[in-house]
Motif scaffolding. Structure first.
Motif, mmCIF file in Angstrom:
data_model
loop_
_atom_site.group_PDB
_atom_site.id
_atom_site.type_symbol
_atom_site.label_atom_id
_atom_site.label_comp_id
_atom_site.label_asym_id
_atom_site.label_seq_id
_atom_site.Cartn_x
_atom_site.Cartn_y
_atom_site.Cartn_z
ATOM 1 N N THR A 30 -19.861 -2.421 -27.705
ATOM 2 C CA THR A 30 -19.252 -2.852 -28.950
ATOM 3 C C THR A 30 -17.987 -3.633 -28.621
ATOM 4 O O THR A 30 -17.154 -3.173 -27.835
ATOM 5 N N THR A 32 -14.720 -5.931 -30.401
ATOM 6 C CA THR A 32 -13.984 -6.116 -31.645
ATOM 7 C C THR A 32 -13.375 -7.509 -31.652
ATOM 8 O O THR A 32 -12.671 -7.895 -30.713
ATOM 9 N N GLU A 34 -11.227 -9.939 -34.282
ATOM 10 C CA GLU A 34 -10.461 -10.030 -35.534
ATOM 11 C C GLU A 34 -10.696 -8.816 -36.430
ATOM 12 O O GLU A 34 -10.925 -8.935 -37.631
ATOM 13 N N GLY A 35 -10.689 -7.631 -35.827
ATOM 14 C CA GLY A 35 -10.833 -6.391 -36.570
ATOM 15 C C GLY A 35 -12.254 -6.004 -36.923
ATOM 16 O O GLY A 35 -12.483 -4.948 -37.510
ATOM 17 N N LEU A 36 -13.235 -6.842 -36.594
ATOM 18 C CA LEU A 36 -14.638 -6.535 -36.880
ATOM 19 C C LEU A 36 -15.351 -6.123 -35.599
ATOM 20 O O LEU A 36 -15.146 -6.727 -34.543
ATOM 21 N N ASN A 37 -16.198 -5.095 -35.697
ATOM 22 C CA ASN A 37 -16.952 -4.615 -34.542
ATOM 23 C C ASN A 37 -18.334 -5.257 -34.503
ATOM 24 O O ASN A 37 -19.007 -5.355 -35.534
ATOM 25 N N PHE A 38 -18.727 -5.696 -33.314
ATOM 26 C CA PHE A 38 -20.037 -6.296 -33.097
ATOM 27 C C PHE A 38 -20.690 -5.642 -31.884
ATOM 28 O O PHE A 38 -20.024 -5.377 -30.886
ATOM 29 N N GLU A 39 -21.982 -5.416 -31.963
ATOM 30 C CA GLU A 39 -22.759 -4.936 -30.814
ATOM 31 C C GLU A 39 -23.229 -6.176 -30.055
ATOM 32 O O GLU A 39 -23.812 -7.088 -30.634
#
Length: 95
Positions: A30, A32, A34-39
């Motif tokens: 995972t 991050t 800009e504050g967003l989590n991506f797999e």
């Protein structure tokens, strides 16, 4: 946390005639942005010959697991080793 799932194995022969066992895996982690989590998904390759063991990882190839799984299958079929993984993946990304 980073996880690696072994997807396939293959064998090759090096320039000295030694047999190489090759393991291919998908790395997931995972990230991050800009504050967003991506797999994201990457690839790990372990090449083991009689006298050497080489390991290589390339992270964050794609957020699409199926795309990375298809690339792993191609790498396995073409007997790509740990020593050439980064070059092959760079060529793939540039296409």
């Amino acid at each position: 946390m980073t996880e690696c799932t072994i997807c396939c194995t293959n064998k090759a022969v090096d320039e000295k005639g030694e047999e190489i066992d090759i393991l291919y895996g998908i790395i997931s982690r995972t990230v991050t942005v800009e504050g967003l989590n991506f797999e994201t998904y990457g690839i790990a390759v372990c090449s083991k010959a009689e006298s050497t063991v080489d390991w290589a990882e390339v992270y964050d190839i794609s957020a699409d697991r199926e795309e990375v799984a298809a690339l792993v299958e191609t790498l396995c079929r073409c007997q790509v080793t740990a020593l050439t993984l980064s070059d092959v993946v760079a060529d793939y990304i540039e296409k």
